[in-house]
Design an enzyme around this catalytic site. Structure first.
Site, PDB file in Angstrom:
ATOM      1  CG  ASP A 118      -9.849 -43.144  22.671  1.00  0.00           C
ATOM      2  OD1 ASP A 118      -9.055 -42.604  23.458  1.00  0.00           O
ATOM      3  OD2 ASP A 118     -11.091 -43.089  22.788  1.00  0.00           O
ATOM      4  CG  ASP A 134     -10.438 -38.596  24.114  1.00  0.00           C
ATOM      5  OD1 ASP A 134     -10.142 -39.567  23.369  1.00  0.00           O
ATOM      6  OD2 ASP A 134      -9.642 -37.657  24.320  1.00  0.00           O
ATOM      7  CG  ASP A 158      -4.945 -41.792  23.518  1.00  0.00           C
ATOM      8  OD1 ASP A 158      -4.457 -42.930  23.354  1.00  0.00           O
ATOM      9  OD2 ASP A 158      -6.014 -41.588  24.127  1.00  0.00           O
ATOM     10  CG  ASP A 170       5.042 -34.181   9.806  1.00  0.00           C
ATOM     11  OD1 ASP A 170       5.446 -33.251   9.095  1.00  0.00           O
ATOM     12  OD2 ASP A 170       4.322 -35.107   9.401  1.00  0.00           O
ATOM     13  CG  ASP A 222       4.060 -29.875   6.297  1.00  0.00           C
ATOM     14  OD1 ASP A 222       3.466 -30.833   5.792  1.00  0.00           O
ATOM     15  OD2 ASP A 222       3.595 -28.717   6.330  1.00  0.00           O
ATOM     16  CD  GLU A 270       4.089 -32.352   1.884  1.00  0.00           C
ATOM     17  OE1 GLU A 270       2.961 -32.597   1.449  1.00  0.00           O
ATOM     18  OE2 GLU A 270       4.374 -31.288   2.471  1.00  0.00           O
ATOM     19  CG  HIS A 295      -1.604 -37.168   6.636  1.00  0.00           C
ATOM     20  ND1 HIS A 295      -0.260 -37.396   6.458  1.00  0.00           N
ATOM     21  CD2 HIS A 295      -1.769 -35.828   6.574  1.00  0.00           C
ATOM     22  CE1 HIS A 295       0.350 -36.224   6.299  1.00  0.00           C
ATOM     23  NE2 HIS A 295      -0.536 -35.257   6.367  1.00  0.00           N
ATOM     24  CG  ASP A 296      -2.131 -34.549   3.143  1.00  0.00           C
ATOM     25  OD1 ASP A 296      -2.812 -34.240   4.132  1.00  0.00           O
ATOM     26  OD2 ASP A 296      -0.942 -34.204   3.000  1.00  0.00           O
TER      27      ASP A 296
HETATM   28  C1  NOJ Z   1       1.236 -31.303   3.938  1.00  0.00           C
HETATM   29  C2  NOJ Z   1       0.554 -32.101   5.012  1.00  0.00           C
HETATM   30  O1  NOJ Z   1       0.702 -33.461   4.725  1.00  0.00           O
HETATM   31  C3  NOJ Z   1      -0.892 -31.655   5.038  1.00  0.00           C
HETATM   32  O2  NOJ Z   1      -1.685 -32.494   5.850  1.00  0.00           O
HETATM   33  C4  NOJ Z   1      -0.948 -30.220   5.464  1.00  0.00           C
HETATM   34  O3  NOJ Z   1      -2.271 -29.758   5.358  1.00  0.00           O
HETATM   35  C5  NOJ Z   1      -0.042 -29.335   4.595  1.00  0.00           C
HETATM   36  N1  NOJ Z   1       1.244 -29.906   4.329  1.00  0.00           N
HETATM   37  C6  NOJ Z   1       0.182 -27.993   5.270  1.00  0.00           C
HETATM   38  O4  NOJ Z   1       0.981 -28.147   6.398  1.00  0.00           O
END
Ligand code: NOJ
Length: 560
Positions: free
Chosen positions: A21, A25, A29, A98, A200, A255, A329-330
């Protein structure tokens, strides 16, 4: 195999919101990335991937896009984006963005128009169907969390389809105007000079519009049995390439969830001209139950081997290409899911790094993985979690289906996506040096020990090990292009394999458990075994009689 720079790259997933950051905030960023850009060069990665930084109401942290050609104000400005791109390129680092072609935010102007009336010019940008006679949705398709994938729109008296949240309506790819809109958006960013896209949810953009009902026994939360790899998917991807590749040089990483070996070949075989590589979470998902990713599953070295055999042998030998990751990140932090985030954190983080850099495929490092960052211990009530998917899951299970808070929180505590999204740990100062304000997600309390500065100061750190692996991969084509064979096939603890190219052979032995593991010298290598030397290992290397210590990883090389 054809040589390509994106096969040789190591790609760094940089989650802007949690990286650095610059304005206090509490939200990472573009200014923060600019402040830390030298770190990317220090690490040695040659490509950076940024998950969506476009204007978004943040229901799904950027994956619900409101404006595709503008930067989310909390991340900065388009000028900063242009500077970032120029500064990365000056350092020889490529930038991948992305693109989210399957859905938009409900706040996107297209949807705002589309929902007003059936004759609005944007109506056919989305997927609408009338209710069944009894008022029920047109099909039993479900989102990946198990809710109906259809939501009612009063104004037009129709349902619209959304494979993710109801705030992310699916675009109608059968409408040529929609396809051109997406290609134009891609063109906009390519004209700025970016080097590629992570696309995505790409394997669900084409739907079977007869909406076949799911077989009851297959009707799982995932639902994607019924809409993945749809009827026109290959036509649309080929069209995307035709439209764009004639004018721009770039690569695509799609993906693709629940895509298997034969599908991958279709997507990535060069002659099909579709995707350059696919990103599959099949290995990451070994720790999840099929019908519910929030339920943990025990996995063994044998399971791991079988998934990797499929990708490394069947896809790899068949000429397909893929990205490699165990964290993104998921997913929760890989060292917490697949290794040991306690006693053997350092050894096991290095073991997983060795795996990802010595397999076939392009390694993707998720920020903080290179420090051995771990799951955050404090996600103990639903209020502590920010990401919407976990909230939606909690709501479904506890409020609608009557499960207990304790049972569901036990699952979320292990699996929430927020584990990967806690702030990057830069140093031992307040808030790990991430922000001067209050971070949007808390910093992991282990930041005083696990941080970039500590990793820079210690020659044996996980960070230095990553730097070494990245360097090795650049210097040794065998790591990218070598053939792949599994060895020690039945071993309960060791995942072992060979990479072979010309007169060179590498033997990779990974003890994936916290116990000593002995092995017989693999018969494939026995003739030359004495000539081997160790290229890299995660213990100060003293050969113990054919035994690997807990989480020991060793890479031997010999030249015939
Ligand atoms: C895959 C992404 O990595 C995820 O973070 C997102 O929630 C879903 N696709 C829907 O876009």
């Amino acid at each position: 195999m054809e040589r390509k720079y994106w096969k040789e790259s190591v790609i760094y997933e940089l989650y802007t919101r949690s990286f650095k950051d610059s304005d206090g905030d509490g939200i990472g960023d573009l200014g923060g990335i600019l402040e830390k850009i030298d770190y990317l060069e220090y690490l040695g990665v040659d490509t950076v991937w940024l998950p969506p930084i476009y204007v978004s109401p943040n229901v799904d942290h950027g994956y619900d896009v409101k404006e595709f050609r503008a930067i989310q104000p909390e991340y900065g400005t388009m000028e900063q984006f242009d500077t970032l791109l120029a500064e990365l390129h000056r350092r020889g680092i490529k930038l991948v963005l992305d693109i989210v072609p399957n859905h938009t935010s409900i706040e996107h102007e297209w949807f705002q128009q589309a929902k007003r009336s059936k004759d609005n010019p944007y109506h056919d940008y989305f997927i609408w169907e009338p209710a069944n006679d009894d008022g029920s949705p047109p099909s039993d398709w479900r989102t990946h969390l198990g809710r109906s994938a259809w939501t009612w729109n009063e104004q037009t008296e129709e349902y619209y389809l959304h494979l993710y949240s109801e705030k992310q309506p699916d675009l109608n790819w059968d409408n040529p105007k929609v396809r051109q809109e997406i290609y134009d958006i891609m063109r906009f960013w390519l004209e700025k000079g970016i080097d590629g896209f992570r696309i995505d949810a790409v394997n669900v953009i084409s739907k079977d519009r007869s909406y076949p009902d799911a077989d009851e026994d297959k009707l799982q939360a995932k639902g994607d049995e019924y809409f993945k790899n749809g009827p026109h998917i290959h036509d649309y991807l080929q069209e995307m390439n035709k439209e764009l590749k004639k004018d721009f040089e770039f690569f695509t990483a799609g993906e693709t969830s629940a895509v298997h070996d034969h599908d991958v070949l279709k997507y990535t075989k060069p002659e099909w001209e579709e995707l350059d590589m696919v990103l599959s979470a099949e290995a990451t998902e070994l720790a999840d139950q099929d019908e519910d990713k929030y339920k943990s599953k025990e996995w063994t070295v044998h399971d791991f081997r079988e998934v990797l055999r499929k990708w490394q042998k069947d896809v790899g030998d068949g000429g397909g290409w893929f990205g490699l990751y165990l964290s993104h990140h998921d997913a929760p932090r890989m060292v917490s899911t697949f290794a040991d985030d306690g006693k053997y954190r350092i050894e096991s983080a290095k073991l997983l790094a060795t795996l990802l850099h010595t397999l076939r495929g392009t390694p993707f490092i998720f920020q903080g993985e290179e420090l051995g960052m771990t799951n955050y211990p404090g996600f103990d009530s639903i209020e502590t979690i920010k990401e919407q998917e976990a909230h939606s899951y909690y709501d479904l299970k506890v409020n609608e289906q009557g499960a207990s808070d304790a049972a569901i929180m036990e699952r979320l505590q292990k699996k929430t996506r927020d584990h990967s999204r806690t702030p990057m740990q830069w140093d031992a100062s307040a808030q790990a040096g991430f922000t001067t304000g209050t971070p949007w997600l808390p910093v992991n309390p282990n930041y005083k020990e696990i941080n970039v500065q500590a990793g820079m100061d210690n020659p044996d750190s996980v960070l230095q090990f990553y730097r070494k692996l990245i360097r090795l991969r650049k210097e040794n084509a065998i790591m990218v292009y070598g053939g792949f064979e599994i060895i020690l096939d039945d071993h309960d603890q060791i995942f072992g394999y060979l990479r072979r190219m010309d007169n060179e052979e590498w033997v990779i032995l990974l003890n994936m458990t916290d116990k000593d593991a002995s092995y017989d010298i693999p018969s494939e290598c026995v003739d030359d075994w004495d000539k081997k030397h160790c290229v890299i290992s995660n213990y100060p290397h003293v050969d113990k009689e054919n035994t690997l210590r807990p989480f020991e990883a060793v890479v031997y090389k010999y030249v015939k």
